[in-house]
Write an enzyme that holds these catalytic residues in place. Structure first.
Site, PDB file in Angstrom:
ATOM      1  N   SER A  67       0.814  -1.231   0.035  1.00 36.09           N
ATOM      2  CA  SER A  67      -0.095   0.025  -0.123  1.00 36.09           C
ATOM      3  C   SER A  67       0.802   1.142   0.142  1.00 36.09           C
ATOM      4  CB  SER A  67      -0.960   0.007   1.295  1.00 36.09           C
ATOM      5  OG  SER A  67      -1.877   0.963   1.155  1.00 36.09           O
ATOM      6  N   GLU A 373     -12.363   5.768   6.532  1.00 34.53           N
ATOM      7  CA  GLU A 373     -11.399   6.153   7.572  1.00 34.53           C
ATOM      8  C   GLU A 373     -10.922   7.659   7.221  1.00 34.53           C
ATOM      9  OE1 GLU A 373      -9.094   2.434   9.616  1.00 34.53           O
ATOM     10  OE2 GLU A 373      -8.571   2.887   7.351  1.00 34.53           O
ATOM     11  N   ARG A 501      -2.680   4.962  20.400  1.00 37.66           N
ATOM     12  CA  ARG A 501      -3.020   3.494  19.951  1.00 37.66           C
ATOM     13  C   ARG A 501      -1.666   3.247  19.475  1.00 37.66           C
ATOM     14  NH1 ARG A 501      -3.808   3.587  14.399  1.00 37.66           N
ATOM     15  NH2 ARG A 501      -4.076   1.320  14.520  1.00 37.66           N
ATOM     16  N   SER A 503       0.146   1.242  16.833  1.00 35.46           N
ATOM     17  CA  SER A 503       0.263   0.896  15.076  1.00 35.46           C
ATOM     18  C   SER A 503      -0.090  -0.529  15.149  1.00 35.46           C
ATOM     19  CB  SER A 503       1.110   1.512  14.598  1.00 35.46           C
ATOM     20  OG  SER A 503       1.113   0.953  13.021  1.00 35.46           O
ATOM     21  N   THR A 505       0.657  -1.445  11.713  1.00 34.48           N
ATOM     22  CA  THR A 505       1.216  -1.702  10.657  1.00 34.48           C
ATOM     23  C   THR A 505       2.953  -1.293  10.839  1.00 34.48           C
ATOM     24  OG1 THR A 505       1.023   0.723   9.767  1.00 34.48           O
ATOM     25  CG2 THR A 505      -0.726  -1.276   9.100  1.00 34.48           C
ATOM     26  N   ARG A 510       0.750   5.689  17.830  1.00 33.89           N
ATOM     27  CA  ARG A 510       0.325   6.850  17.172  1.00 33.89           C
ATOM     28  C   ARG A 510      -0.296   7.668  18.217  1.00 33.89           C
ATOM     29  NH1 ARG A 510       1.514   5.960  12.129  1.00 33.89           N
ATOM     30  NH2 ARG A 510       1.406   4.120  11.032  1.00 33.89           N
TER      31      ARG A 510
HETATM   32  C1  16G Z   1      -3.869  -0.378   7.264  1.00 39.50           C
HETATM   33  C2  16G Z   1      -5.480  -0.515   7.196  1.00 39.50           C
HETATM   34  C3  16G Z   1      -6.154   0.965   7.310  1.00 39.50           C
HETATM   35  C4  16G Z   1      -5.634   1.339   8.614  1.00 39.50           C
HETATM   36  C5  16G Z   1      -4.018   1.491   8.906  1.00 39.50           C
HETATM   37  C6  16G Z   1      -3.749   1.908  10.297  1.00 39.50           C
HETATM   38  C7  16G Z   1      -6.493  -2.041   5.868  1.00 39.50           C
HETATM   39  C8  16G Z   1      -7.036  -2.592   4.396  1.00 39.50           C
HETATM   40  N1  16G Z   1      -5.794  -1.131   6.051  1.00 39.50           N
HETATM   41  O1  16G Z   1      -3.406   0.348   6.168  1.00 39.50           O
HETATM   42  O2  16G Z   1      -7.626   0.622   7.152  1.00 39.50           O
HETATM   43  O3  16G Z   1      -6.114   2.722   8.756  1.00 39.50           O
HETATM   44  O4  16G Z   1      -3.614   0.249   8.355  1.00 39.50           O
HETATM   45  O5  16G Z   1      -2.394   1.780  10.269  1.00 39.50           O
HETATM   46  O6  16G Z   1      -7.305  -2.625   6.763  1.00 39.50           O
HETATM   47  P1  16G Z   1      -1.722   1.898  11.630  1.00 39.50           P
HETATM   48  O7  16G Z   1      -2.358   0.914  12.577  1.00 39.50           O
HETATM   49  O8  16G Z   1      -0.387   1.772  11.389  1.00 39.50           O
HETATM   50  O9  16G Z   1      -2.222   3.467  12.026  1.00 39.50           O
HETATM   51 MG    MG Z   2      -3.771   1.277   0.523  1.00 38.46          MG
END
Ligand code: 16G
Ligand code: MG
EC number: 5.4.2.3
Length: 548
Positions: A67, A373, A501, A503, A505, A510
């Protein structure tokens, strides 16, 4: 069980696990530096086959993308039969299989097969695609190897946007009812609905049928250009950051624009320009422009959600149909948007934890569920009941003309929106539809409500799982004392709100804050980040105040 033995053997020989790092199946599948993912892709091939078998051989999707992450990263996620995210209970199976030692792969598969009573004689069916990252092609080969070992029947779609792949999965499993499972089928379905909706209106008011797109140097730029060939004379689009020069997501794309609150590199924003940025796999979109004072104005997922929900509410009212319409947001939704939805739109609004799967699940509970979102990921879900009622009204006898027209428009919106997942291209076309309908410029749209200034920061801590939250991530329950500190800080400002929260990913915590002024939002975010650093085991440099 022969295949299971082979799966372990081939894995060990061709796709050994070369790293010790534990990789998690997070909010959007696996994501890591591309060189860590070879064995993961191979094993995801094995798991996807089992997932398909466990569902009686229906088609499962696999998307190779990271992404909006930098170009050096990559990732992979599974797509379930209706084109939705992988069922939560399988996330742990995916994580387990991806992280076991090579010698334990067969065993891991065997126990999964036994525990879930999977019938190995069933023919698995998979569709997969990848984004434009240089590493994606090689990883696709690792995936193919996994699929081949499991004697899987598969379709390799090559390069697609993430939402296009979700669309393909749904088409396969609905025997073409949702659409034709080809790229041409996707463009035709959306463009036909779009042209149809345009056909009934002429350009008027402040609306200009021209938009500039920042394609994040990714797949969205390619696919938008393709879509244009289907849109006839309806709108004109200039695509910037089309990947011919810049790097994927590098100082461009929806995530960059949303977080930095500034225009991307590669697109010189001038007065009178209406612009939008896609993210790297084109499942997010945000809009922006310069106001008369040349101030950068961002219209994010909240603004898109309110625009679309307002439009659908009018159509439902005009049609006279008894359908409940609701909107789903996350804690990141700007406080002004939530107030606008409650007080002006009078549409029920729900708040859920971050991550598309949570929004999607909640939106399914409405007859028509709009979810977005703030980062620009979102779509609209129409229940079977809603689709049926709309169809019945169109063919009904003695239906007043204005009601039938509203039903016809709703029916075209159903075709235009990608109901499987947020889709930048489809969302863009729906926004164009609403703006034309209202005769609005982007400034008119933006005037609905004024966003509270907000700031997002991140803090690195030893172990981000020490942060625990409740109330859709709006309050922290651990570490002890953190929420009290946040409450005390928030109380010092007007119209303020803040939350933290971990993260899903990245290995960080964050921080989000909003308040009545830019300075206050920045100060509050900074002060909260200091508390996180101190109470949640911050590592590295102490947070510093935001500079702009
Ligand atoms: C991912 C999620 C998105 C969310 C983001 C938060 C999907 C397809 N994508 O990109 O919805 O806003 O993670 O990222 O679920 P974070 O947990 O690092 O803040
Ligand atoms: Mg994306």
């Amino acid at each position: 069980m022969e295949v299971v033995k082979d799966a372990g053997k081939v894995g060990k020989e061709k796709h050994p696990r070369k790293v010790d790092t534990w990789l998690n199946y997070g909010t959007a599948g696996f994501r890591a530096r591309a060189e860590l993912l070879d064995h993961v892709l191979y094993r995801i091939g094995l798991l996807a086959a089992l997932r398909s078998k466990s569902k009686g051989g229906v088609t499962i999707g696999v998307m190779i993308t990271a992404s909006h992450n930098p170009e050096c990263d990559n990732g992979v996620k599974l797509v379930d039969p209706a084109g939705e995210m992988l069922e939560a209970s399988w996330e742990k199976h995916a994580a387990h299989l991806a992280n076991v030692n090579d010698a334990d792969v067969s065993e891991c598969l065997k126990s999964l097969i036994a525990a879930l009573a999977i019938d190995l004689t069933i023919q698995p069916n998979i569709v997969f695609a990848r984004d434009t990252r240089p590493s994606s092609e090689v990883l696709a080969q690792s995936l193919r190897d996994g699929l081949d070992v499991m004697q899987t029947h598969y379709t390799d779609y090559g390069v697609l946007t993430t939402p296009q792949l979700h669309y393909m999965v749904r088409c396969h499993n609905t025997k073409g009812q949702y659409g034709e499972a080809t790229e041409d089928g996707y463009y035709k379905k959306l463009s036909t609905a779009f042209i149809n909706l345009r056909g009934q209106k002429s350009v008027s008011g402040h609306y200009q049928p021209h938009i500039c797109i920042d394609g994040a140097n990714g797949v969205g730029a390619l696919k938008m250009a393709q879509m244009m060939t289907y849109l006839k004379e309806t709108i004109t689009v200039d695509v910037y950051n089309d990947g011919k020069q810049g790097k994927l997501n590098d100082q461009c794309g929806a995530d960059y624009v949303k977080i930095q609150q500034m225009a991307p590199q590669g697109l010189t924003l001038g007065l009178g320009m209406r612009c939008a940025s896609f993210d790297g796999d084109a499942d997010r979109i945000v809009f922006y422009y310069l106001d008369q004072g040349e101030k950068f104005c961002l219209l994010d997922g909240d603004k898109i959600a309110t625009l679309i929900a307002g439009y659908l509410k009018e159509l439902v009212t005009q049609s006279g149909l008894d359908l409940d319409l609701g909107l789903v947001q996350t804690a990141y939704a700007n406080g002004s948007s939530t107030r606008f939805i409650n007080n002006k739109l009078h549409v029920p609004v729900a708040c859920v934890p971050t991550g598309v799967k949570h929004l999607h699940q909640r939106a399914l509970q409405f007859d028509i569920g709009v979810y977005f979102e703030a980062n620009g990921h979102g779509t609209v879900l129409f229940s079977e009941k809603a689709e049926k009622k709309v169809k019945e009204l169109i063919i009904g006898t003695g239906v007043p003309e204005d009601q039938r027209l509203a039903a016809l428009r709703l029916s075209a919106v159903i075709d235009l929106i990608n109901q499987t997942v947020g889709d930048a291209v489809s969302d863009l076309l729906l926004v164009e539809t609403v703006l034309l309908d209202k005769g609005w410029s982007i400034a008119d749209w933006n005037a609905a409500y004024t966003d509270l200034p907000n700031r997002q920061l991140k803090v690195k801590v030893k172990d981000r799982t020490v942060i625990q939250t409740t109330d859709a991530e709006r309050r922290a329950t651990a570490p002890a004392g953190l929420q009290t500190e946040i409450d005390n800080l928030v109380a010092l400002y007007n119209e303020a709100r803040a939350f933290v929260r971990p993260s899903g990913t990245e290995d960080i915590v964050r921080i989000y804050a909003e308040a009545d002024t830019r300075t206050n939002a920045d100060k509050l975010a900074y002060e909260v980040s200091v508390q996180v650093y101190q109470l949640a085991g911050g590592i590295g440099k102490m947070p510093t105040p935001p500079t702009s």
